[in-house]
Design an enzyme around this catalytic site. Sequence first.
Site, short mmCIF file in Angstrom:
data_model
loop_
_atom_site.label_atom_id
_atom_site.label_comp_id
_atom_site.label_asym_id
_atom_site.label_seq_id
_atom_site.Cartn_x
_atom_site.Cartn_y
_atom_site.Cartn_z
CB VAL A 110 -0.94 -0.03 1.22
CG1 VAL A 110 -1.65 1.29 1.41
CG2 VAL A 110 -1.95 -1.16 1.08
CG ASP A 111 4.33 3.38 2.66
OD1 ASP A 111 3.77 4.46 2.42
OD2 ASP A 111 5.22 3.27 3.52
CG ASP A 112 6.68 0.72 -2.55
OD1 ASP A 112 7.60 1.20 -3.23
OD2 ASP A 112 6.85 0.11 -1.50
NE ARG B 242 4.58 6.69 3.18
CZ ARG B 242 5.24 6.90 4.32
NH1 ARG B 242 5.60 8.13 4.65
NH2 ARG B 242 5.56 5.90 5.12
#
Length: 461
Positions: free
Chosen positions: A205-207, A278
């Site tokens: 999810v972060d990327d 993010r």
Amino acid sequence: MVPLFILCTLKATAINPNKVSILELFVTHPDEETHYFPERTVLNKIFLGLDKLGNATRPLIPKKMHELAITRAKDWIIERLNGEDGLGGISPAMMAAYEALLLLGMPKDHPQVVTARKAIDKLLVINEHDAYCQPCLSPVWDTALAALALQEADKVGNGANLTRAYDWLKSVQLSDEPGDWRISKPDLAGGGWAFQFANPHYPDVDDTAVVAFAMAESNLPELEESIHRATHWIVGMQSKNGGYGAFDVDNTCYYLNEIPFADHGALLDPPTTDVSARCAMLMARVAQDHDEYLPALARTIDYIRSEQEADGSWFGRWGTNYIYGTWSALLGLEQTSLPKTDPMYTKAAAWLKSVQRADGGWGEDNYSYHDVSHSGKYKFSTAFQTAWAVLGLMAAGEARCPEVKAGIDFILRTQQTNGVWNDKCFTAPGFPKVFYLKYHGYDKFFPLWALARYRNELNKQ
């Protein structure tokens, strides 16, 4: 863990032809040690008891059932070997998988064993006088963050580089590939990115949030489809509390941290502020033209608010620590419609100012994961943590405060003659309190990003 199940079940031992020993590290001889797993809680004691019961009754389990379990574990590994990018794209899993395949009798020249070994070898860095094994590779993450820095510095002048970067990122966006996240979300369309060159079973999810946000900020053509596929996937991966884990949804069965194997206390992937912020950053940016993302965004903002510490900071799961978490939260909130007078902003800005060092910079080491009284503190400042702090303050509307100016001066003073910075700290937790990574790009693109943002803020008036 699946390769480790095989290694433990078959009681693997090292060949160790050179008879290398580390007995000097043991107070009690390892063959005599009886307390490998400390008894921490009542639940932990129950699991230890069940483990002993399982070992005692294991001979009663039919042999065919053992064989079936090992076969299924082997099939699970082979399905996820991931070519020369390796199981999970991370060295512990890759090494355990290689050892498990050999232990199961597969010859070293078997194509799958050869591939598994090549994946490990690709992580090795062998220099003239030293060598080390990288835990993983991070090209997607690094490319997205570098792109954000280049866009802030000169979007037009860096246009050709940015186009190449986004063309490559588009080519590695995932779609309908099998993935373990589909266990929780079987009907959700794909659209994420993995951390590595290839790791289709485990997009994170972060990327995905950072890549899609960078694309949206670029204003380059032919990126809309990628952005909205990613945002749709992000919304679908939201946990019930409004937050986001890195790889999974509602991965919050905390009792599993009490099993004997989980002595590091980090077996799970629960929602965290840094990842959630993010995601908020992306959803808020895209929701400017697509209000269908607003309900999920509102839940994420509520989650971020609930996670703020009393002193105004936020915990950082994937970077050290409270400086990273606070920067992450502020950068995400900046994209929302919240006024800069909101207590989340004002309390966070006050905390960042309170932990600024006398040299104008900021620094924090990993001891803050053990003792919260050390949050935001270190014996020296680093360029990239200073960049996080000043980027956070600017996101909170404090671009012209003296603390930001002092931070920028520190970054300028510590810039090397080759134009970049060199901080040697390992301040990216793989698992807090257990092991930490160093991103070699952090002390390059974060200071550049901060300097460019500061220049652009001053030019607004």
